[in-house]
Design an enzyme around this catalytic site. Structure first.
Site, mmCIF file in Angstrom:
data_model
loop_
_atom_site.group_PDB
_atom_site.id
_atom_site.type_symbol
_atom_site.label_atom_id
_atom_site.label_comp_id
_atom_site.label_asym_id
_atom_site.label_seq_id
_atom_site.Cartn_x
_atom_site.Cartn_y
_atom_site.Cartn_z
ATOM 1 N N LYS A 231 0.873 -1.181 0.000
ATOM 2 C CA LYS A 231 0.000 0.000 0.000
ATOM 3 C C LYS A 231 0.908 1.228 0.000
ATOM 4 O O LYS A 231 2.047 1.160 0.437
ATOM 5 C CB LYS A 231 -0.851 0.000 1.280
ATOM 6 N N GLY B 84 -25.725 2.064 2.273
ATOM 7 C CA GLY B 84 -24.839 2.699 1.284
ATOM 8 C C GLY B 84 -25.066 2.112 -0.089
ATOM 9 O O GLY B 84 -24.747 0.945 -0.338
ATOM 10 N N VAL B 85 -25.672 2.913 -0.968
ATOM 11 C CA VAL B 85 -25.952 2.403 -2.313
ATOM 12 C C VAL B 85 -25.128 3.184 -3.341
ATOM 13 O O VAL B 85 -25.654 3.773 -4.281
ATOM 14 C CB VAL B 85 -27.470 2.418 -2.636
ATOM 15 N N GLY B 86 -23.821 3.179 -3.132
ATOM 16 C CA GLY B 86 -22.888 3.808 -4.071
ATOM 17 C C GLY B 86 -22.550 2.827 -5.170
ATOM 18 O O GLY B 86 -23.387 2.017 -5.587
ATOM 19 N N VAL C 6 -20.733 0.000 -5.356
ATOM 20 C CA VAL C 6 -20.929 -1.425 -5.077
ATOM 21 C C VAL C 6 -22.375 -1.691 -4.660
ATOM 22 O O VAL C 6 -23.014 -2.631 -5.141
ATOM 23 C CB VAL C 6 -19.964 -1.911 -3.962
HETATM 24 N N1 LIG Z 1 -15.516 -0.242 -5.192
HETATM 25 C C1 LIG Z 1 -14.956 -1.414 -4.958
HETATM 26 O O1 LIG Z 1 -14.685 -2.205 -5.886
HETATM 27 C C2 LIG Z 1 -14.659 -1.826 -3.543
HETATM 28 C C3 LIG Z 1 -13.808 -2.920 -3.335
HETATM 29 C C4 LIG Z 1 -13.558 -3.340 -2.025
HETATM 30 C C5 LIG Z 1 -14.132 -2.641 -0.959
HETATM 31 N N2 LIG Z 1 -14.942 -1.568 -1.192
HETATM 32 C C6 LIG Z 1 -15.545 -0.883 -0.029
HETATM 33 O O2 LIG Z 1 -16.967 -0.939 -0.165
HETATM 34 C C7 LIG Z 1 -17.551 0.263 0.326
HETATM 35 C C8 LIG Z 1 -18.378 0.907 -0.774
HETATM 36 O O3 LIG Z 1 -17.539 1.197 -1.877
HETATM 37 P P1 LIG Z 1 -18.079 2.036 -3.125
HETATM 38 O O4 LIG Z 1 -17.044 1.959 -4.160
HETATM 39 O O5 LIG Z 1 -19.463 1.625 -3.409
HETATM 40 O O6 LIG Z 1 -18.074 3.498 -2.500
HETATM 41 P P2 LIG Z 1 -19.018 4.709 -2.916
HETATM 42 O O7 LIG Z 1 -18.382 5.928 -2.335
HETATM 43 O O8 LIG Z 1 -19.354 4.666 -4.354
HETATM 44 O O9 LIG Z 1 -20.373 4.383 -2.117
HETATM 45 C C9 LIG Z 1 -20.533 4.569 -0.747
HETATM 46 C C10 LIG Z 1 -21.964 5.058 -0.529
HETATM 47 O O10 LIG Z 1 -22.189 5.143 0.871
HETATM 48 C C11 LIG Z 1 -22.892 6.337 1.132
HETATM 49 N N3 LIG Z 1 -22.682 6.698 2.532
HETATM 50 C C12 LIG Z 1 -21.656 7.400 3.072
HETATM 51 N N4 LIG Z 1 -21.831 7.527 4.398
HETATM 52 C C13 LIG Z 1 -22.983 6.874 4.698
HETATM 53 C C14 LIG Z 1 -23.701 6.652 5.903
HETATM 54 N N5 LIG Z 1 -23.291 7.134 7.064
HETATM 55 N N6 LIG Z 1 -24.831 5.911 5.838
HETATM 56 C C15 LIG Z 1 -25.277 5.430 4.677
HETATM 57 N N7 LIG Z 1 -24.646 5.627 3.503
HETATM 58 C C16 LIG Z 1 -23.521 6.345 3.514
HETATM 59 C C17 LIG Z 1 -22.377 7.324 0.125
HETATM 60 O O11 LIG Z 1 -23.281 8.391 -0.076
HETATM 61 C C18 LIG Z 1 -22.235 6.442 -1.117
HETATM 62 O O12 LIG Z 1 -23.414 6.421 -1.890
HETATM 63 C C19 LIG Z 1 -16.384 1.125 0.812
HETATM 64 O O13 LIG Z 1 -16.222 0.890 2.192
HETATM 65 C C20 LIG Z 1 -15.195 0.590 0.046
HETATM 66 O O14 LIG Z 1 -13.987 0.772 0.746
HETATM 67 C C21 LIG Z 1 -15.219 -1.151 -2.458
#
Ligand SMILES: NC(=O)c1ccc[n+]([C@@H]2O[C@H](COP(=O)([O-])OP(=O)(O)OC[C@H]3O[C@@H](n4cnc5c(N)ncnc54)[C@H](O)[C@@H]3O)[C@@H](O)[C@H]2O)c1
Length: 365
Positions: A94, A191-193, A195
């Protein structure tokens, strides 16, 4: 001013850097400084027994260098475990860049960082993480080939991550409910981002009863309408009647306070570091009869996607590899039950065992 002669006056155990490295057996640290660009970074290579150390670069406004050092040591070790348990031929590493990602980034700074990555000769492969964008990575790529997640290459890892979380959730459901069908199961997605949305899609396609929450109202509304998922409040999510809790936003949401409220019998989500204190809450979850799918094994789709890029493998290969997360989660849960040890601890053991076993294979050249 520190001078070399001072070293003999300092016991090794008191040395803040090497003593910390030896605690979890980190192989190498590279401290990077460039006054011209303002770059201050640390690259940590935790373990390269399985292959080159892969892990993202995070840019964060750390309050001090010790905080940055702790973060890079912790995160690089986490990557070793994630890469190992996922059956990838990758070690763990990292990098952290110290500074404000909104104001301090420049082409020159990222390229200077790329030169430092290159100086490790491929022992460390970098990718995006918090505070770093695909454009930043294209600058890094101007100085080194040891970078993945570039625009036009393997692309957004989120669909692969979500698919791995979905199949791993099914494996956890099988262990808890006797069937891996999620039809009719109440699943709360926090959290509906990137993933979370793909996960909701898989779940609703299978007929699960999906509840969602998010701090971003427009996203919440769109996803609720598109997939017919029920919206719940940010704090309400811990109290609703549910079978499966899927944290997909923040870490540390499984803690003393929420465990008294959560009515789920499975925890399976994408967020990193879901257990606030591994040793305390990993056991607390098991004592309550909740099946916990260890986060780093469940959300490995992202790194699987990166590995596909390193090895020039297809998107189909990545999805097929992510499907193996079902078997990995089943094995972890079975061993956890047999040995009476929390699932996160079993996952760590399995990752370590693979490194030891493959390390022995590699010795005779
Ligand atoms: N993207 C990947 O491929 C990947 C891989 C491994 C791990 N992750 C982990 O998975 C998680 C989600 O990743 P992502 O890429 O979807 O991130 P993202 O930022 O696209 O989505 C996160 C979502 O969570 C919401 N959020 C933030 N704070 C919140 C709260 N207090 N309550 C409810 N919702 C809240 C945000 O508005 C956003 O929509 C992260 O913890 C990330 O580290 C992601």
């Amino acid at each position: 001013m520190f001078e070399v002669k001072d070293i003999k006056d300092t016991h090794l155990a008191e040395n803040p850097v090497i003593a910390q490295m030896s605690r979890y057996n980190h192989e190498q640290l590279l401290f990077c400084n460039d006054n011209e660009t303002g770059l201050k970074a640390i690259i940590a290579v935790h373990n390269t027994v399985l292959g080159p150390a892969l892990g993202g670069t995070r840019m964060w406004n750390y309050t001090n260098e010790l905080e940055a050092l702790n973060d890079v040591l912790r995160l690089s070790r986490g990557m070793t475990y994630k890469n190992s348990i996922s059956g990838l031929n990758l070690g763990g590493g990292k990098a952290v860049i110290i500074g404000d990602s909104r104001t301090m980034k420049s082409e020159a700074l990222m390229r200077r960082f790329g030169k430092f990555v290159n100086s490790l000769g491929g022992k460390y492969i970098t990718a995006e993480d918090v505070g770093i964008s695909p454009v930043d990575m294209t600058w890094v790529n101007m100085e080194t080939d040891h970078v993945v997640g570039l625009p036009g290459k393997s692309g957004d890892p989120s669909p692969v991550t979500a698919y791995g979380v979905y199949v791993g959730m099914k494996a956890a459901a099988k262990a808890q409910f006797g069937t891996d069908s999620l039809a009719g199961k109440k699943v709360a997605v926090q959290g509906v981002g990137h993933v979370g949305e793909y996960l909701v899609k898989h779940l609703t396609q299978e007929g699960a009863d999906v509840f969602i929450t998010d701090i971003h109202e427009p996203t919440l509304k769109r996803i609720s309408e598109t997939y017919n998922a029920k919206v719940v409040g940010l704090d309400e999510i811990y109290d609703i009647d549910m079978d499966i809790y899927a944290p997909c936003a923040l870490g540390a949401t499984v803690n003393d306070e929420t465990l008294d409220r959560l009515k789920c019998s499975v925890i399976a989500g994408a967020a990193n570091n879901q257990l606030k204190e591994e040793t305390i809450h990993g056991k607390a979850v098991m004592d309550r009869g909740i099946i916990y799918a260890p986060d780093f094994a469940l959300n490995a789709g992202g790194v699987i996607n990166c590995y596909a890029e390193v090895k020039n493998l297809s998107g189909e290969w990545a999805m097929a590899k992510a499907e193996e997360i079902y078997t990995t989660i089943s094995s972890i849960i079975n061993r956890s039950k047999e040995e009476g040890i929390p699932a996160y601890q079993i996952a760590n053991k399995m990752a370590e065992e693979r490194i030891v076993a493959i390390g022995k294979v590699k010795l005779p050249l």
